[in-house]
Write a protein that holds these residues in place. Structure first.
Motif, short mmCIF file in Angstrom:
data_model
loop_
_atom_site.label_atom_id
_atom_site.label_comp_id
_atom_site.label_asym_id
_atom_site.label_seq_id
_atom_site.Cartn_x
_atom_site.Cartn_y
_atom_site.Cartn_z
N LEU A 52 0.85 -1.20 0.00
CA LEU A 52 0.00 0.00 0.00
C LEU A 52 0.88 1.24 0.00
O LEU A 52 1.99 1.21 0.53
CB LEU A 52 -0.91 0.02 1.23
N ARG A 53 0.37 2.31 -0.57
CA ARG A 53 1.05 3.60 -0.59
C ARG A 53 0.05 4.68 -0.23
O ARG A 53 -1.14 4.52 -0.47
CB ARG A 53 1.61 3.90 -1.98
N TRP A 54 0.55 5.80 0.31
CA TRP A 54 -0.33 6.91 0.63
C TRP A 54 0.44 8.22 0.68
O TRP A 54 1.65 8.26 0.79
CB TRP A 54 -1.06 6.69 1.95
N ASP A 55 -0.34 9.30 0.57
CA ASP A 55 0.20 10.63 0.76
C ASP A 55 -0.90 11.53 1.30
O ASP A 55 -2.00 11.08 1.58
CB ASP A 55 0.85 11.19 -0.50
N GLN A 62 0.40 12.10 14.55
CA GLN A 62 1.36 11.50 15.47
C GLN A 62 1.66 10.03 15.13
O GLN A 62 2.73 9.54 15.45
CB GLN A 62 0.83 11.58 16.91
N SER A 63 0.71 9.36 14.51
CA SER A 63 0.91 7.97 14.07
C SER A 63 -0.20 7.63 13.08
O SER A 63 -1.14 8.39 12.90
CB SER A 63 0.91 6.99 15.25
N PRO A 87 4.63 4.68 12.04
CA PRO A 87 5.14 6.04 12.18
C PRO A 87 4.49 7.00 11.17
O PRO A 87 4.23 6.63 10.02
CB PRO A 87 6.64 5.89 11.89
N ALA A 88 4.24 8.22 11.60
CA ALA A 88 3.57 9.22 10.75
C ALA A 88 4.37 9.54 9.49
O ALA A 88 3.79 9.95 8.49
CB ALA A 88 3.33 10.50 11.56
N SER A 89 5.67 9.32 9.52
CA SER A 89 6.52 9.61 8.35
C SER A 89 6.47 8.50 7.29
O SER A 89 6.99 8.67 6.19
CB SER A 89 7.97 9.82 8.80
N ALA A 132 -4.97 8.75 9.95
CA ALA A 132 -3.99 9.61 10.59
C ALA A 132 -4.52 9.86 11.99
O ALA A 132 -5.70 10.20 12.17
CB ALA A 132 -3.85 10.92 9.81
N LEU A 133 -3.66 9.69 12.99
CA LEU A 133 -4.09 9.79 14.38
C LEU A 133 -3.45 10.98 15.08
O LEU A 133 -2.32 11.36 14.78
CB LEU A 133 -3.74 8.50 15.13
#
Length: 168
Positions: A52-55, A62-63, A87-89, A132-133
């Motif tokens: 999977l990929r996302w942007d 935060q996570s 991780p959020a990154s 996104a949390l």
């Protein structure tokens, strides 16, 4: 949940939904949105999660958390995979990143259980949902699916999904 307490709310099927307009763009190089999932990612193949990929992860995330489910399951919503502590990154998922944790699926196992609809039940829509949390969140491998999705909903500030199809 009281109105205004969070950007997320729980829907009738106990799946995280956000009231914010923020949307993550989620895709898979293995299949296009609303198309057939290749057999290798199902119970009829290797039963491994697709890449999977996302942007468009919003500032302040935060996570990340991932929930894969089947709203077309004959006995109601079936959760196939819950991953927290991403991780959020992170911008893609193949192997799980260090620190990520897999909670219980609807079968009561802390693992990915690929699409596997019952014979004769038609085409099912498998939702690969990324959240996104607003806080770091890593749930225990013993966390039940319903509790995990509720906890994710309470911390969700944005979401995105891609849907794969697979027939029984």
């Amino acid at each position: 949940m009281l109105p205004g307490c969070s950007g997320a709310k729980e829907n009738p099927q106990n799946q995280p939904t956000t009231s914010k307009a923020a949307k993550l763009a989620v895709s898979s190089p293995a299949f296009a949105d609303n198309t057939q999932i290749p057999a290798e990612y199902t119970c009829k193949g290797r039963n491994v999660p697709p890449p999977l990929r996302w942007d468009h992860v919003p500032t302040g995330t935060q996570s990340l958390a991932l929930v894969v489910d089947d709203p077309d399951a004959p006995s109601g919503l079936y959760v196939h995979w819950v991953v927290t502590g991403i991780p959020a990154s992170t911008t893609e998922l193949g192997p799980l990143p260090q620190g990520a944790s897999v909670s219980l699926n609807s079968a009561g196992k802390p693992e990915y259980f690929g699409p596997c609809p019952p014979a004769g039940s038609g085409v099912h829509h498998y939702r690969f949902q990324l959240y996104a949390l607003n806080k770091p969140l890593t749930l225990a491998p013993t966390t039940p699916a319903a509790e995990a999705t509720k906890t994710i909903a309470e911390a969700a500030i944005a979401e995105g999904r891609t849907v794969g199809l697979f027939g029984g």
